[in-house]
Design an enzyme around this catalytic site. Structure first.
Site, PDB file in Angstrom:
ATOM      1  N   ALA A  43       0.804  -1.427  -0.028  1.00  0.00           N
ATOM      2  CA  ALA A  43       0.104   0.089   0.070  1.00  0.00           C
ATOM      3  C   ALA A  43       0.957   1.289   0.027  1.00  0.00           C
ATOM      4  CB  ALA A  43      -0.892  -0.073   1.355  1.00  0.00           C
TER       5      ALA A  43
ATOM      6  N   GLY B  39      -0.489  -5.042   1.020  1.00  0.00           N
ATOM      7  CA  GLY B  39      -1.965  -5.052   0.256  1.00  0.00           C
ATOM      8  C   GLY B  39      -1.747  -5.669  -1.052  1.00  0.00           C
TER       9      GLY B  39
ATOM     10  N   GLU C  13      -2.252  -9.242  -0.192  1.00  0.00           N
ATOM     11  CA  GLU C  13      -3.802  -9.455   0.226  1.00  0.00           C
ATOM     12  C   GLU C  13      -4.801  -9.119  -0.885  1.00  0.00           C
ATOM     13  OE1 GLU C  13      -4.274  -7.397   4.696  1.00  0.00           O
ATOM     14  OE2 GLU C  13      -3.352  -6.140   3.125  1.00  0.00           O
TER      15      GLU C  13
ATOM     16  N   GLU D 198       3.551  -6.052   7.492  1.00  0.00           N
ATOM     17  CA  GLU D 198       2.936  -4.867   8.267  1.00  0.00           C
ATOM     18  C   GLU D 198       3.488  -4.700   9.485  1.00  0.00           C
ATOM     19  OE1 GLU D 198      -0.118  -5.582   4.981  1.00  0.00           O
ATOM     20  OE2 GLU D 198       1.480  -6.785   6.385  1.00  0.00           O
TER      21      GLU D 198
END
Length: 260
Positions: A66, A112, A115, A135
Site C-alpha cells: 500500500a 496490500g 492481500e 506490516e
C-alpha cells in the site's frame, strides 16, 4: 472508461486488469483502489466478460504494498475506516466476485498486494515472485483481510510465522504452502494463466458462480456451507446451462452454454 492507474483490456471473453504504477512498484493508493473497484463493477455487468486476470505492469511487481504516505498520520478511527472502505470497495468485492478472478503474480506481492492476490479466487506466480505481509515491521497489522485469508490458505502456524517475522517467501515456497497453485517463468506467466482461463470458459459460468458462493460460504462464520451448497445445487436445475449441459452429455456432444 479511462483510468490513470490501471490498464483494462478485454479479449476472447477474458478481461485483463493490470495495476499500472511501475514507478511505485504498482503500490495501492486510494485512487488505484477506486479505479479497481470501478473496473470490476463494469466487468460484473458486462456479459462479454467471463473471466478476469489480474496482474501488475512490468516484471518487478504485482503490487509491492500500500502507499504508506497516504495513511502515515492517520488516527485509530481513520485507520479503521480505511480498512473498512478497502474491504467494501475491493478486497471483499473481489473475493465474492461472481466471475472467476485469477491473480497472475508477476513479482513482488507484499502487504496490500498479497492481500489483493489472496482475494482473487486463485493465484499463479512467476518464478521471481516474492510474497509477504511485512506490516508488523511498520508497527501495524494487515488490514485488508491478510490475517484472515492467509491463515485460511496456508494454515494458522505458517500465517503466524509469516506475519510475525514480516518475512518474504519465494514462489516455490508459496507453492509448497498452497499460497499459489502454479509457478511458471516470467515469460510464460500470462500465457499459462490464459490457458487456465480457457479451461474455465469451457464450462458453465452460471454453475461456477454458484460454486464460488458455496466455497466462500465455508469460510464465513455462522454460515452453513453445506446449506449454501445445497441451495446453489438446487438452483442450478432451473438454469438453461443445466439443460444444455445434461443434453450435451446424453447426446455425446460438446456443450454450448448460453450462460443463463
Amino acid at each position: 472508461m479511462s483510468y490513470q492507474n490501471i490498464l483494462v483490456e478485454e479479449e476472447n471473453e477474458i478481461l485483463y486488469i493490470t495495476i499500472d504504477r511501475p514507478s511505485k512498484l504498482n503500490a495501492l493508493n486510494r485512487d488505484t483502489i477506486q479505479e479497481l473497484h470501478e473496473a470490476f463493477s463494469e466487468a460484473k455487468d458486462d456479459n462479454e466478460v467471463k473471466v478476469i486476470i489480474l496482474t501488475g505492469s512490468g516484471e518487478k511487481a504485482f503490487v509491492a504494498g500500500a502507499d504508506i504516505s497516504e495513511f502515515a498520520d492517520f488516527s485509530p478511527e481513520e485507520g479503521k475506516q480505511l480498512a473498512a472502505e478497502g474491504h467494501a470497495k475491493l478486497f471483499d468485492f473481489v473475493a465474492n466476485f461472481p466471475k472467476p478472478v485469477i491473480a497472475a503474480v508477476n513479482g513482488f506481492a507484499l502487504g496490500g498486494g498479497l492481500e489483493l492476490a489472496m482475494a482473487a479466487h486463485f493465484r499463479v506466480a512467476s518464478e521471481n515472485a516474492k510474497m509477504g505481509l511485512p506490516e508488523v515491521s511498520l508497527g501495524v497489522i494487515p488490514g485488508y483481510g491478510g490475517t484472515q485469508r492467509l491463515s485460511q490458505i496456508v494454515g494458522k502456524g505458517r500465517a503466524m510465522e509469516m506475519i510475525m517475522t514480516a518475512g518474504m517467501i519465494d514462489a516455490n515456497q508459496a507453492l509448497q504452502y498452497n499460497l499459489v497453485n502454479h509457478v511458471t517463468t516470467q515469460e510464460e506467466l500470462l500465457e499459462f494463466t490464459e490457458k487456465l482461463a480457457g479451461k474455465i470458459l469451457n464450462n458453465s459460468l452460471v454453475a461456477i458462480e454458484g460454486a464460488i458462493k458455496a466455497i466462500n460460504a465455508s469460510y464465513e462464520k455462522g454460515v452453513n456451507g453445506f446449506e449454501v451448497e445445497m441451495n446453489e445445487f438446487g438452483k442450478a436445475f432451473g438454469t438453461e446451462d443445466f439443460k444444455e449441459g445434461t443434453s450435451a452429455f446424453l447426446n455425446k456432444r460438446k456443450a454450448e452454454f448460453p450462460g443463463k
